[in-house]
Write a protein that holds these residues in place. Structure first.
Motif, PDB file in Angstrom:
ATOM      1  N   TRP A 150       0.800  -1.235   0.000  1.00 29.34           N
ATOM      2  CA  TRP A 150       0.000   0.000   0.000  1.00 29.34           C
ATOM      3  C   TRP A 150       0.830   1.282   0.000  1.00 29.34           C
ATOM      4  CZ3 TRP A 150       1.201   2.085   4.684  1.00 29.34           C
ATOM      5  CH2 TRP A 150       1.327   1.255   5.796  1.00 29.34           C
ATOM      6  N   ARG A 177      -1.694   2.570   7.368  1.00 28.85           N
ATOM      7  CA  ARG A 177      -2.825   2.574   6.451  1.00 28.85           C
ATOM      8  C   ARG A 177      -4.087   2.514   7.305  1.00 28.85           C
ATOM      9  NH1 ARG A 177      -4.318  -2.202   2.277  1.00 28.85           N
ATOM     10  NH2 ARG A 177      -4.392  -3.295   4.275  1.00 28.85           N
ATOM     11  N   VAL A 228      -3.409   6.627   3.642  1.00 27.90           N
ATOM     12  CA  VAL A 228      -2.116   6.147   4.128  1.00 27.90           C
ATOM     13  C   VAL A 228      -1.374   7.374   4.653  1.00 27.90           C
ATOM     14  CG1 VAL A 228      -1.890   4.111   2.670  1.00 27.90           C
ATOM     15  CG2 VAL A 228      -1.165   6.344   1.801  1.00 27.90           C
TER      16      VAL A 228
END
Lengths: 783, 91, 123
Positions: A150, A177, A228
């Motif tokens: 991510w 995240r 994030v």
């Protein structure tokens, strides 16, 4: 006292009562979940509030009681009478402590030791000293980890610059995240607001939905995005900030190398994802065991598959294994970071861990799949809210004050009649006098209604006076080895709070008497053909403006012959009376002063306080007490009390120029007789009324006030009735009847028994209200 | 008023809460070339940010608030952060 | 002005929280149990935050939160539960009923004021 502590003490009294009541009921009906819940709740509330003060023993003891009750509530334990005893003892101890706190604002010095004993007892059924402080474990697992995929949500350029910077400075950054669920707005969560509070925030980026909906299908209340972020904030800070959404947040700590590897296309393998599942310190929890198993299996795979593992990668695997081991209750030393040893540890742990039924889905996936639930929760705009009875808890003093004001209003109102008189007499205006009287009657009506309303506020149910008896009967009957069922009826009957309060002591005395003297031992009962379990009935019923309270038992009853003989031996009755006295009259001899004697006083019935004291206190309230008893079948004591004693109607008379009040309910009539009609029989003035000879007492003489009636005037005599006997009071003048609020005698006059209280009159004068019983006694002594 | 809606421009002021999300989204949906003034905005509810991300209005005036200016405005300028944009200084 | 509604059957707890909040400049509404609180909400009291106990007579805190979410204007209002250390399962139940978060008793002033800033934007 600090008002918060005062509030706590007031609340504590209520809670203790409900705990006591609940425990006793539970003992009888152990299965009732609602009841367990109620007792638990009271203990729980108690513990919660006790934490506000510096009473650690109190908090610890209530905590132990709460834990025991919680186990009962959860069905893990059945409440037995031993536990009930311990719980009652604990709350008794607390009651004692609170009395001490009321006085000294701290717990007694012995509190620690006393508490320790009970805590051990209470914890016994729970399996010893299970003072398991449930420590909230950091819900987010942190690893210096391989870079998660991510990271791609950040711009590459920024990642690149950051990687260089971290390598140059040998430092790390925390990356997180945060994937809120779709319905999170409906829990008032605002993810961006939360993120704005992350300290030392370096960067944020949006995690967009896989596919944005078309504008027409767009639901603005569904949270579709995630975030994030990169921050220099510590793990502790992040844990705290995200503590309400731990399962939606993943945190990793990355150094420059890790970022660089990510930029070179290395993406995190599975084990690390799994390590982000919450780890709780409870090896019993199957979900945790399952998770730990999954982590270990993954670690095993990656250790086997990758021959060349080193540095950060190995450290992260070691960390995962350590977390999993801790979750399984195995504190493994993993200080040496070498692959062989890790493999060995994993194999050992896996060997001792049962395989899970199925692999758990990755936690992050569960969150995004509940749209129906969200709609349900969100779009229901119907106005909820049920209306229940609203109870206002009012400080007793405020009600008393209100009552005083009503009294003053009455007084001011009564002042109008004086004004009306003087308008006519001094100013000669009958019209004005009439108008004032009209005003008066209007005001009178309002004052009466107001008074009734305030009196109504003061009404309490008899259950307040009855509430202590279940406990009392239980404890005493155990001590006496008697088997007694207490039945209470009519607890909802209402009476003025003063009456209820004043009723407490006489009732305790009567119930103790029944227990101690009235009820037989089970054997004796069986022998007499009665059921072994005795019954005491406490009942209350309203009767007009009075309340009747009865204490009935099915015990041995009172033997009138014995009572008479005893009274005769004590010189309370004459030989003649011994012969002629009927059974009912004989039973009532127990109320005579001096009847109760030392040989009757037991530990239970109170020392030296006889039935005469009961009668005196009931009569002081303006009530009466009678007793009926049948030998072998039981006794009934009946108390009849005024529903309210706040307002007393008194007849005002004057003697020697001074006014006095006499309770109207004692007054039979007022008569005027010529001086010559007063006769004298056996040194006693008498007057003959409709053929009945009524003794006449000179009130002035009884009160030692100098006054000689005018020879030519008629004698004014107030006939009163006391204990069924008629007595005439010679007074100077009759005045009107007034409603007054009787206040107890204070100061020097507090010991003047001939007065029952004072009241303020409309013209500002203080009226002394006579206690007729004492006045007659004085007169008898003076004669 | 946290939300002032005009023909082509919406002005977001102070704390934009969830209560403003629906009217803002409705306005964005209905307005052809929407412009949004964030100068005096101090907080954007996530739902408001999401609506801005979906409808991509022109930001006519940048927010004065530090967090919004430094962290949120860049999100609104590019293509969901996936497109490479002007890099900022490393932390 | 930010209004906080406190729901607790313990008058002591209400008094303690209220004094902290009042000193910090919040306006405070109190209710002794869930039903009373719902009644207030139905009458148009519109708090910016609700803090409710879990264990209460008549209606427990979790049911209250579930019902309160349906009250007019309360869909998006932050709601916090007062819990004890040991009530971790309650917290999850409360969250699925619509609670925003929780506080652990006894509540220290800093903890209380901090959490309000955290969950009420602009408070």
């Amino acid at each position: 006292m600090n008002p918060l502590l005062a509030q706590f003490l007031a609340e504590a009294a209520d809670l203790l009562t409900s705990v006591d009541e609940g425990l006793l009921q539970l003992e009888r009906d152990p299965g009732d979940p609602e009841l367990v819940n109620e007792v638990f709740r009271a203990a729980h509330t108690f513990k919660g509030s006790s934490g506000l003060f510096d009473f650690p023993e109190l908090t610890r003891l209530t905590h132990a009681a709460e834990d025991l009750l919680d186990a009962v509530r959860g069905g893990k334990l059945d409440l037995d009478s031993g536990m009930t005893d311990d719980l009652l003892a604990a709350f008794d101890l607390i009651r004692g402590w609170l009395a001490h706190v009321t006085q000294h604002e701290r717990l007694p010095a012995s509190a620690g030791a006393d508490a320790a004993i009970l805590i051990t007892k209470l914890r016994g059924p729970l399996g010893g000293d299970a003072t398991t402080p449930v420590v909230e474990k950091a819900p987010i697992v942190h690893v210096i980890a391989p870079p998660p995929e991510w990271l791609s949500h950040f711009e590459q350029e920024w990642l690149d610059a950051t990687a260089t910077w971290l390598t140059t400075t040998s430092s790390t950054l925390r990356f997180a995240r945060y994937l809120p669920d779709e319905g999170c707005f409906f829990r008032a969560e605002d993810p961006l607001h939360l993120i704005s509070q992350v300290p030392a925030l370096a960067r944020i980026a949006v995690v967009p939905p896989d596919e944005w909906p078309s504008p027409d299908d767009y639901d603005e209340y569904a949270c579709l995005i995630g975030f994030v972020l990169a921050t220099r904030a510590g793990h502790g800070e992040l844990d705290h900030l995200f503590r309400y959404v731990p399962d939606q947040v993943e945190v990793v700590e990355l150094d420059g190398d890790a970022l660089r590897r990510f930029l070179n296309g290395e993406v995190a393998p599975e084990p690390v994802e799994a390590a982000d599942a919450p780890v709780v310190d409870d090896p019993q929890d199957p979900a945790v065991v399952e998770d730990a198993y999954a982590i270990l299996a993954a670690a095993q795979t990656s250790l086997r598959d990758q021959q060349e593992v080193g540095g950060v990668r190995l450290a992260s695997i070691a960390h995962s294994i350590a977390s999993a081991a801790a979750a399984l209750g195995d504190i493994s030393e993993l200080s040496d970071l070498n692959a062989e040893q890790l493999t060995e540890t994993v194999n050992r742990l896996l060997g001792s861990t049962p395989a899970p039924p199925a692999a758990p889905p990755p936690p992050a996936l569960i969150e995004r799949s509940a749209p129906e639930e969200r709609i349900d929760r969100g779009r229901a705009d119907d106005p909820g809210g049920q209306v229940g009875t609203k109870i206002l808890k009012v400080d007793q003093e405020k009600v008393d004050h209100l009552m005083e004001l009503v009294g003053e209003l009455n007084v001011a109102k009564n002042g109008l009649t004086f004004l009306a008189d003087s308008a006519e007499e001094e100013f000669g205006s009958r019209v004005l006098s009439r108008r004032i009287k009209d005003q008066y009657s209007g005001l009178h009506r309002i004052a009466e209604e107001l008074q009734a309303a305030v009196m109504d506020v003061r009404m309490l149910p008899l259950s307040v006076a009855f509430s202590r008896f279940p406990r009392l009967v239980r404890d005493l009957s155990r001590r006496l080895g008697k088997n007694i069922e207490l039945v209470m009826e009519g607890e909802d009957t209402m009476a003025d709070k003063d009456v209820i309060e004043a009723l407490a002591d006489p009732l305790v005395h009567l119930v103790r008497n029944s227990l101690d003297h009235g009820i037989e031992l089970p054997d004796e009962r069986t022998a007499a053909g009665k059921p072994p379990q005795a019954r005491i009935t406490l009942s209350a019923v309203a009767d007009g403006d009075a309340v009747v309270v009865e204490i009935a038992d099915d015990g041995r009853g009172i033997d009138p012959v014995k009572v008479k003989r005893k009274a005769y031996e004590k010189g309370l009755i004459s030989e003649e009376e011994l012969e002629s006295m009927g059974d009912q009259e004989a039973v009532e001899l127990v109320f005579r002063a001096g009847f109760s004697t030392a040989d009757q006083v037991s530990d239970l019935s109170g020392r030296g306080v006889g039935m005469d004291a009961v009668r005196a206190s009931v009569e002081k309230l303006g009530g009466t007490v009678t007793m009926k008893s049948e030998l072998g079948t039981g006794s009934v004591t009946r108390l009849r009390l005024p529903l309210s004693m706040a307002v007393t109607q008194v007849m005002v008379v004057s003697v020697a120029g001074q006014r006095f009040g006499i309770p109207v309910d004692l007054v039979v009539e007022t008569v005027r007789v010529p001086g010559g009609e007063i006769g004298r029989v056996l040194h006693q003035d008498v007057v003959v009324l409709r053929g009945e000879v009524v003794p006449v007492i000179d009130l002035a003489a009884a009160l030692r006030m100098p006054w000689t009636p005018d020879e030519n005037d008629d004698r004014r005599i107030l006939i009163v009735s006391l204990h069924g006997q008629r007595v005439g009071l010679l007074v100077e003048q009759f005045h009107r009847e007034v409603d007054v609020i009787l206040k107890p005698m204070e100061g020097l006059l507090a010991y003047a028994d001939e007065f029952s209280g004072t009241a303020l009159l409309g013209d500002g004068l203080v009226l002394l209200v006579l206690n007729m019983k004492e006045v007659l006694g004085l007169a008898a002594r003076a004669a | 008023m946290p939300l002032e809606l005009h023909e082509a421009t919406a002005t977001l002021t102070d704390v934009v809460t969830v209560d403003e999300v629906e009217p803002l989204a409705a306005w964005l949906r209905a307005t052809e070339k929407p412009k949004v003034n964030l100068r005096r905005c101090n907080h954007l509810h996530t739902g408001a940010l999401q609506a801005l991300l979906l409808f991509r209005p022109k930001i006519s005036s940048a927010p004065a608030n530090a967090f919004l200016a430094e962290q949120v405005l860049p999100l609104l300028a590019g293509g969901n952060g996936t497109a490479s944009r002007q890099g900022s200084e490393p932390p | 002005m930010t209004t906080v509604m406190l729901v607790d059957d313990s008058a002591t707890m209400l008094m303690s929280l209220k004094s902290i909040l009042t000193k910090a400049g919040y306006s405070v509404e109190t209710a002794g149990h869930g039903k009373e609180a719902l009644e207030k909400l139905a009458k148009g009291v519109k708090p910016n935050l609700i803090i409710s106990d879990v264990n209460m007579p008549q209606m427990d805190g979790i049911t209250f939160v579930r019902e309160a979410r349906k009250a007019p204007g309360m869909r998006f209002t932050p709601m916090l539960m007062l819990t004890t250390e040991s009530e971790q399962t309650k917290r999850n139940e409360a969250k699925s009923a619509g609670a925003t978060g929780w506080l652990v008793k006894p509540v220290a002033p800093d903890q209380l004021l901090g959490v309000i800033k955290q969950v009420v934007p602009g408070a």
